[in-house]
Motif scaffolding. Sequence first.
Motif, PDB file in Angstrom:
ATOM      1  N   GLY A   1      70.880  12.989  41.933  1.00  0.00           N
ATOM      2  CA  GLY A   1      70.517  14.341  41.661  1.00  0.00           C
ATOM      3  C   GLY A   1      69.328  14.060  40.439  1.00  0.00           C
ATOM      4  N   VAL A   2      68.303  14.807  40.712  1.00  0.00           N
ATOM      5  CA  VAL A   2      66.974  14.933  39.899  1.00  0.00           C
ATOM      6  C   VAL A   2      66.888  15.994  39.286  1.00  0.00           C
ATOM      7  CG1 VAL A   2      64.739  14.274  39.510  1.00  0.00           C
ATOM      8  CG2 VAL A   2      66.056  13.179  41.237  1.00  0.00           C
ATOM      9  N   GLU A   3      66.840  16.363  38.007  1.00  0.00           N
ATOM     10  CA  GLU A   3      66.995  17.604  37.245  1.00  0.00           C
ATOM     11  C   GLU A   3      66.320  17.258  35.971  1.00  0.00           C
ATOM     12  OE1 GLU A   3      68.043  20.815  37.926  1.00  0.00           O
ATOM     13  OE2 GLU A   3      66.993  21.019  36.187  1.00  0.00           O
ATOM     14  N   ARG A   4      65.363  18.357  35.470  1.00  0.00           N
ATOM     15  CA  ARG A   4      64.797  18.310  34.390  1.00  0.00           C
ATOM     16  C   ARG A   4      65.384  19.005  33.320  1.00  0.00           C
ATOM     17  NH1 ARG A   4      59.990  22.465  35.419  1.00  0.00           N
ATOM     18  NH2 ARG A   4      61.128  24.352  35.448  1.00  0.00           N
ATOM     19  N   LEU A   5      66.287  19.860  33.439  1.00  0.00           N
ATOM     20  CA  LEU A   5      67.069  20.522  32.424  1.00  0.00           C
ATOM     21  C   LEU A   5      68.356  19.577  31.898  1.00  0.00           C
ATOM     22  CD1 LEU A   5      66.839  24.354  33.186  1.00  0.00           C
ATOM     23  CD2 LEU A   5      65.575  22.948  31.598  1.00  0.00           C
TER      24      LEU A   5
ATOM     25  N   ASP B   1      74.470  26.210  44.688  1.00  0.00           N
ATOM     26  CA  ASP B   1      74.756  27.329  43.761  1.00  0.00           C
ATOM     27  C   ASP B   1      73.723  28.420  44.022  1.00  0.00           C
ATOM     28  OD1 ASP B   1      77.089  25.588  42.564  1.00  0.00           O
ATOM     29  OD2 ASP B   1      75.596  24.591  41.724  1.00  0.00           O
ATOM     30  N   PHE B   2      72.485  28.156  44.038  1.00  0.00           N
ATOM     31  CA  PHE B   2      71.765  29.357  44.267  1.00  0.00           C
ATOM     32  C   PHE B   2      71.717  30.111  45.572  1.00  0.00           C
ATOM     33  CE2 PHE B   2      68.726  30.007  40.800  1.00  0.00           C
ATOM     34  CZ  PHE B   2      69.294  28.907  39.865  1.00  0.00           C
ATOM     35  N   GLN B   3      72.236  29.157  46.665  1.00  0.00           N
ATOM     36  CA  GLN B   3      72.566  29.684  48.007  1.00  0.00           C
ATOM     37  C   GLN B   3      73.361  30.715  48.014  1.00  0.00           C
ATOM     38  OE1 GLN B   3      72.951  26.533  50.918  1.00  0.00           O
ATOM     39  NE2 GLN B   3      73.431  28.508  52.481  1.00  0.00           N
TER      40      GLN B   3
ATOM     41  N   GLY C   1      66.167  18.750  41.930  1.00  0.00           N
ATOM     42  CA  GLY C   1      66.218  19.976  41.107  1.00  0.00           C
ATOM     43  C   GLY C   1      67.455  20.464  41.500  1.00  0.00           C
ATOM     44  N   CYS C   2      68.639  19.473  41.472  1.00  0.00           N
ATOM     45  CA  CYS C   2      69.946  19.500  41.465  1.00  0.00           C
ATOM     46  C   CYS C   2      70.557  20.766  40.827  1.00  0.00           C
ATOM     47  CB  CYS C   2      70.693  18.264  41.712  1.00  0.00           C
ATOM     48  SG  CYS C   2      70.647  17.664  39.909  1.00  0.00           S
ATOM     49  N   GLY C   3      70.038  21.283  39.890  1.00  0.00           N
ATOM     50  CA  GLY C   3      70.690  22.376  39.105  1.00  0.00           C
ATOM     51  C   GLY C   3      71.947  21.955  38.671  1.00  0.00           C
TER      52      GLY C   3
ATOM     53  N   TYR D   1      65.661  19.351  49.226  1.00  0.00           N
ATOM     54  CA  TYR D   1      64.938  20.121  48.282  1.00  0.00           C
ATOM     55  C   TYR D   1      65.304  21.594  48.542  1.00  0.00           C
ATOM     56  CZ  TYR D   1      60.245  21.954  46.875  1.00  0.00           C
ATOM     57  OH  TYR D   1      59.493  22.872  46.077  1.00  0.00           O
ATOM     58  N   LEU D   2      66.301  21.906  47.759  1.00  0.00           N
ATOM     59  CA  LEU D   2      67.160  23.237  48.021  1.00  0.00           C
ATOM     60  C   LEU D   2      66.796  24.218  47.102  1.00  0.00           C
ATOM     61  CD1 LEU D   2      70.096  21.168  48.846  1.00  0.00           C
ATOM     62  CD2 LEU D   2      68.269  22.022  50.547  1.00  0.00           C
ATOM     63  N   PHE D   3      66.322  25.425  47.506  1.00  0.00           N
ATOM     64  CA  PHE D   3      66.190  26.639  46.632  1.00  0.00           C
ATOM     65  C   PHE D   3      65.245  26.224  45.463  1.00  0.00           C
ATOM     66  CE2 PHE D   3      69.570  27.218  49.404  1.00  0.00           C
ATOM     67  CZ  PHE D   3      69.315  28.326  50.035  1.00  0.00           C
ATOM     68  N   PRO D   4      64.388  25.563  45.546  1.00  0.00           N
ATOM     69  CA  PRO D   4      63.345  25.369  44.349  1.00  0.00           C
ATOM     70  C   PRO D   4      62.726  26.690  43.854  1.00  0.00           C
ATOM     71  CG  PRO D   4      62.044  24.840  46.348  1.00  0.00           C
ATOM     72  CD  PRO D   4      63.579  25.285  46.916  1.00  0.00           C
TER      73      PRO D   4
ATOM     74  N   ARG E   1      67.585  12.645  34.317  1.00  0.00           N
ATOM     75  CA  ARG E   1      66.854  13.897  33.851  1.00  0.00           C
ATOM     76  C   ARG E   1      65.327  13.298  33.778  1.00  0.00           C
ATOM     77  NH1 ARG E   1      65.985  16.024  27.680  1.00  0.00           N
ATOM     78  NH2 ARG E   1      65.112  18.040  28.345  1.00  0.00           N
ATOM     79  N   VAL E   2      64.633  13.889  34.679  1.00  0.00           N
ATOM     80  CA  VAL E   2      63.171  13.476  34.819  1.00  0.00           C
ATOM     81  C   VAL E   2      62.247  14.403  35.721  1.00  0.00           C
ATOM     82  CG1 VAL E   2      63.503  12.043  36.495  1.00  0.00           C
ATOM     83  CG2 VAL E   2      61.505  11.634  35.103  1.00  0.00           C
ATOM     84  N   GLU E   3      61.105  14.776  35.571  1.00  0.00           N
ATOM     85  CA  GLU E   3      60.313  15.702  36.351  1.00  0.00           C
ATOM     86  C   GLU E   3      60.397  15.197  37.954  1.00  0.00           C
ATOM     87  OE1 GLU E   3      57.524  17.669  38.446  1.00  0.00           O
ATOM     88  OE2 GLU E   3      57.188  15.753  37.738  1.00  0.00           O
TER      89      GLU E   3
ATOM     90  N   GLY F   1      70.953  20.074  29.988  1.00  0.00           N
ATOM     91  CA  GLY F   1      72.361  20.760  30.016  1.00  0.00           C
ATOM     92  C   GLY F   1      72.887  20.661  31.501  1.00  0.00           C
ATOM     93  N   ARG F   2      72.059  21.245  32.520  1.00  0.00           N
ATOM     94  CA  ARG F   2      72.379  21.088  33.963  1.00  0.00           C
ATOM     95  C   ARG F   2      72.858  19.870  34.105  1.00  0.00           C
ATOM     96  NH1 ARG F   2      68.475  25.722  36.670  1.00  0.00           N
ATOM     97  NH2 ARG F   2      69.481  27.319  35.445  1.00  0.00           N
ATOM     98  N   LEU F   3      72.071  18.767  33.907  1.00  0.00           N
ATOM     99  CA  LEU F   3      72.038  17.233  34.281  1.00  0.00           C
ATOM    100  C   LEU F   3      73.483  16.793  33.644  1.00  0.00           C
ATOM    101  CD1 LEU F   3      71.382  14.048  34.114  1.00  0.00           C
ATOM    102  CD2 LEU F   3      71.148  15.053  35.986  1.00  0.00           C
TER     103      LEU F   3
HETATM  104  C1  SAM Z   1      66.362  27.523  41.512  1.00  0.00           C
HETATM  105  S1  SAM Z   1      67.360  26.165  40.792  1.00  0.00           S
HETATM  106  C2  SAM Z   1      67.913  25.598  42.321  1.00  0.00           C
HETATM  107  C3  SAM Z   1      68.785  24.611  41.818  1.00  0.00           C
HETATM  108  C4  SAM Z   1      69.861  23.971  43.070  1.00  0.00           C
HETATM  109  N1  SAM Z   1      69.039  23.098  44.098  1.00  0.00           N
HETATM  110  C5  SAM Z   1      70.537  24.926  43.978  1.00  0.00           C
HETATM  111  O1  SAM Z   1      70.018  25.231  45.084  1.00  0.00           O
HETATM  112  O2  SAM Z   1      71.583  25.579  43.418  1.00  0.00           O
HETATM  113  C6  SAM Z   1      65.751  25.046  40.450  1.00  0.00           C
HETATM  114  C7  SAM Z   1      66.261  23.838  39.720  1.00  0.00           C
HETATM  115  O3  SAM Z   1      65.168  22.908  39.772  1.00  0.00           O
HETATM  116  C8  SAM Z   1      64.917  22.322  38.472  1.00  0.00           C
HETATM  117  N2  SAM Z   1      63.619  22.033  38.436  1.00  0.00           N
HETATM  118  C9  SAM Z   1      62.582  22.867  38.521  1.00  0.00           C
HETATM  119  N3  SAM Z   1      61.278  22.232  38.675  1.00  0.00           N
HETATM  120  C10 SAM Z   1      61.674  20.791  38.517  1.00  0.00           C
HETATM  121  C11 SAM Z   1      61.137  19.571  38.423  1.00  0.00           C
HETATM  122  N4  SAM Z   1      59.627  19.665  38.354  1.00  0.00           N
HETATM  123  N5  SAM Z   1      61.695  18.469  38.183  1.00  0.00           N
HETATM  124  C12 SAM Z   1      63.136  18.361  38.101  1.00  0.00           C
HETATM  125  N6  SAM Z   1      63.705  19.584  38.192  1.00  0.00           N
HETATM  126  C13 SAM Z   1      62.922  20.762  38.337  1.00  0.00           C
HETATM  127  C14 SAM Z   1      65.257  23.682  37.683  1.00  0.00           C
HETATM  128  O4  SAM Z   1      65.422  23.201  36.257  1.00  0.00           O
HETATM  129  C15 SAM Z   1      66.477  24.177  38.237  1.00  0.00           C
HETATM  130  O5  SAM Z   1      67.680  23.579  37.840  1.00  0.00           O
END
Ligand code: SAM
Length: 195
Positions: free
Chosen positions: A53-57, A174-176, A32-34, A101-104, A80-82, A59-61
């Motif tokens: 980086g693994v990210e499902r969105l 970024d979220f931190q 969830g690299c955002g 695994y940061l700020f999920p 880009r995958v879950e 635009g972010r990826l």
């Molecule tokens: C709250 S944000 C935190 C982003 C980043 N880790 C940070 O701390 O700035 C959570 C991120 O995880 C992604 N995400 C949530 N569930 C996910 C999943 N099951 N698989 C992949 N990405 C996921 C979201 O799209 C979002 O970009």
Amino acid sequence: MATTAFIPQDYFRRYSVADIFGSGQECEVDLGCGDGGFLLEMARQHRERLYLGVERLLGRLRKVCSRAEMQGLENVRGVRVESRYFLEWMLQEGCVRRLHYLFPDPWPKERHHKKRFVQTDTVPILHRVLAPEGELLFRTDHEEYYDWVCDIVGGSPLFRQEEWTDIASYPATDFQRQWEALGKSIYSARFVRIS
Ligand SMILES: C[S@@+](CC[C@H](N)C(=O)[O-])C[C@H]1O[C@@H](n2cnc3c(N)ncnc32)[C@H](O)[C@@H]1O
């Protein structure tokens, strides 16, 4: 999409680090690299290591990949995958040195707890992809989710919770930055894979 993107041709097979990066045996994974602020900073600081980086969105990826390319970071890939599917079904075992695994999303409502990434049955999945003595590094602004993860992962015979001694040099995400600007507390935990 930029070439930094790893676009799997087959979602029903496992990939090695060399398949993803072209060479190498171990990498670090940001789940969830955002927008990738943390991922890119780590990659800048440790050019000899590989960062995925693994990210499902989408635009972010895309943003992560184009920023990595603009900065000439050849040790970065984004997929880009879950997260859970990727770790469970697409990544070769024992190839991850550190899982970040940061700020999920903490899914605070009780009826949503089943959506949390960390569940009892996630622990063997984390254990499988980590190398011997590999680490899961977890940070959150949500105290209850922090306790949840410590109970499940730290309480498992597959991991031991240890002090995180070099946390001061760990880049902010970024979220931190957002949560700290609001004066929120940050909770951090480090878990080491037991072989
Ligand atoms: C709250 S944000 C935190 C982003 C980043 N880790 C940070 O701390 O700035 C959570 C991120 O995880 C992604 N995400 C949530 N569930 C996910 C999943 N099951 N698989 C992949 N990405 C996921 C979201 O799209 C979002 O970009």
